[in-house]
Design a protein around this motif. Structure first.
Motif, PDB file in Angstrom:
ATOM      1  N   THR A  28       0.808  -1.210   0.000  1.00  0.00           N
ATOM      2  CA  THR A  28       0.000   0.000   0.000  1.00  0.00           C
ATOM      3  C   THR A  28       0.843   1.263   0.000  1.00  0.00           C
ATOM      4  OG1 THR A  28      -0.158  -0.101   2.408  1.00  0.00           O
ATOM      5  CG2 THR A  28      -1.949  -1.109   1.135  1.00  0.00           C
ATOM      6  N   TYR A  29       2.129   1.138   0.332  1.00  0.00           N
ATOM      7  CA  TYR A  29       3.046   2.272   0.270  1.00  0.00           C
ATOM      8  C   TYR A  29       3.823   2.206  -1.051  1.00  0.00           C
ATOM      9  CZ  TYR A  29       2.200   3.219   5.208  1.00  0.00           C
ATOM     10  OH  TYR A  29       1.621   3.526   6.407  1.00  0.00           O
ATOM     11  N   SER A  30       4.390   3.322  -1.436  1.00  0.00           N
ATOM     12  CA  SER A  30       5.136   3.361  -2.691  1.00  0.00           C
ATOM     13  C   SER A  30       6.585   2.924  -2.502  1.00  0.00           C
ATOM     14  CB  SER A  30       5.096   4.757  -3.302  1.00  0.00           C
ATOM     15  OG  SER A  30       5.668   5.699  -2.400  1.00  0.00           O
ATOM     16  N   ARG A  31       7.081   2.977  -1.279  1.00  0.00           N
ATOM     17  CA  ARG A  31       8.477   2.641  -1.033  1.00  0.00           C
ATOM     18  C   ARG A  31       8.590   1.679   0.150  1.00  0.00           C
ATOM     19  NH1 ARG A  31      12.162   6.010  -3.416  1.00  0.00           N
ATOM     20  NH2 ARG A  31      13.694   5.863  -1.750  1.00  0.00           N
ATOM     21  N   TYR A  32       9.400   0.654  -0.052  1.00  0.00           N
ATOM     22  CA  TYR A  32       9.660  -0.340   0.983  1.00  0.00           C
ATOM     23  C   TYR A  32      11.146  -0.674   1.004  1.00  0.00           C
ATOM     24  CZ  TYR A  32       4.679  -1.395   1.388  1.00  0.00           C
ATOM     25  OH  TYR A  32       3.332  -1.318   1.603  1.00  0.00           O
ATOM     26  N   CYS A  33      11.636  -0.968   2.174  1.00  0.00           N
ATOM     27  CA  CYS A  33      12.951  -1.562   2.297  1.00  0.00           C
ATOM     28  C   CYS A  33      12.723  -3.050   2.561  1.00  0.00           C
ATOM     29  CB  CYS A  33      13.746  -0.941   3.447  1.00  0.00           C
ATOM     30  SG  CYS A  33      15.428  -1.559   3.585  1.00  0.00           S
ATOM     31  N   GLY A 100       8.382   2.657   3.819  1.00  0.00           N
ATOM     32  CA  GLY A 100       9.020   3.944   4.029  1.00  0.00           C
ATOM     33  C   GLY A 100      10.380   4.050   3.374  1.00  0.00           C
ATOM     34  N   ASP A 101      11.173   4.988   3.874  1.00  0.00           N
ATOM     35  CA  ASP A 101      12.437   5.340   3.229  1.00  0.00           C
ATOM     36  C   ASP A 101      13.671   4.798   3.945  1.00  0.00           C
ATOM     37  OD1 ASP A 101      11.002   8.514   2.383  1.00  0.00           O
ATOM     38  OD2 ASP A 101      11.346   6.784   1.078  1.00  0.00           O
ATOM     39  N   MET A 102      13.515   3.752   4.715  1.00  0.00           N
ATOM     40  CA  MET A 102      14.684   3.166   5.365  1.00  0.00           C
ATOM     41  C   MET A 102      15.692   2.736   4.308  1.00  0.00           C
ATOM     42  SD  MET A 102      14.911  -0.093   7.956  1.00  0.00           S
ATOM     43  CE  MET A 102      14.138   0.826   9.300  1.00  0.00           C
ATOM     44  N   THR A 103      16.965   3.045   4.543  1.00  0.00           N
ATOM     45  CA  THR A 103      17.999   2.628   3.608  1.00  0.00           C
ATOM     46  C   THR A 103      18.462   1.211   3.946  1.00  0.00           C
ATOM     47  OG1 THR A 103      19.835   3.424   4.948  1.00  0.00           O
ATOM     48  CG2 THR A 103      18.787   5.018   3.461  1.00  0.00           C
TER      49      THR A 103
END
Length: 128
Positions: A28-33, A100-103
């Motif tokens: 459901t989010y656009s970014r995943y780590c 989210g934006d976790m690297t």
């Protein structure tokens, strides 16, 4: 609800290779780590590899140079190519997803209790 399904585990002799796959759905989010953890009998769960939304990867020292994480975004599938396997690589391997934006570097320090989504795991057994 994110669902992750691993496959590709099995038994192999030391020095052999396996490729794990993790099919994801319900994002459901656009970014995943994305990450791979493993847990050997009697040991704590540990992160072995991570790949972030920008495609950067990071690895635990114990697998660096032998394992390669990759992903096919069109297929929503994460992979872990494992070469030069050792008996100490024997464990249940789990695919994870963190929205989210976790690297990838940050993901190597994440506590298992903090991970948002887990697959059911696939067993890897390496015999000497």
């Amino acid at each position: 609800q994110v669902q992750l399904v691993e496959s590709g585990g099995g038994s192999v002799q030391a020095g052999g290779s396996l490729r794990l796959s993790c099919a994801g759905s319900g994002y459901t989010y656009s970014r995943y780590c994305m990450g791979w953890f493993r847990q050997a009998p009697g040991k704590e769960r540990e992160v072995v590899a991570a790949i972030d939304s920008d495609g950067s990867t990071s690895y635990a020292d114990s697998v660096k140079g032998r394992f390669t994480a990759s992903q096919d975004n069109a297929k929503n599938t994460l992979y872990l190519q494992m070469n030069s396997l050792k008996p100490e690589d024997t464990a249940m391997y789990y695919c994870t997803a963190e929205p989210g934006d976790m690297t990838a570097i940050q993901a190597l320090g994440i506590m298992p209790s903090s991970v948002a989504y887990w697959g059911q795991g696939t067993q890897v057994t390496v015999s000497s």
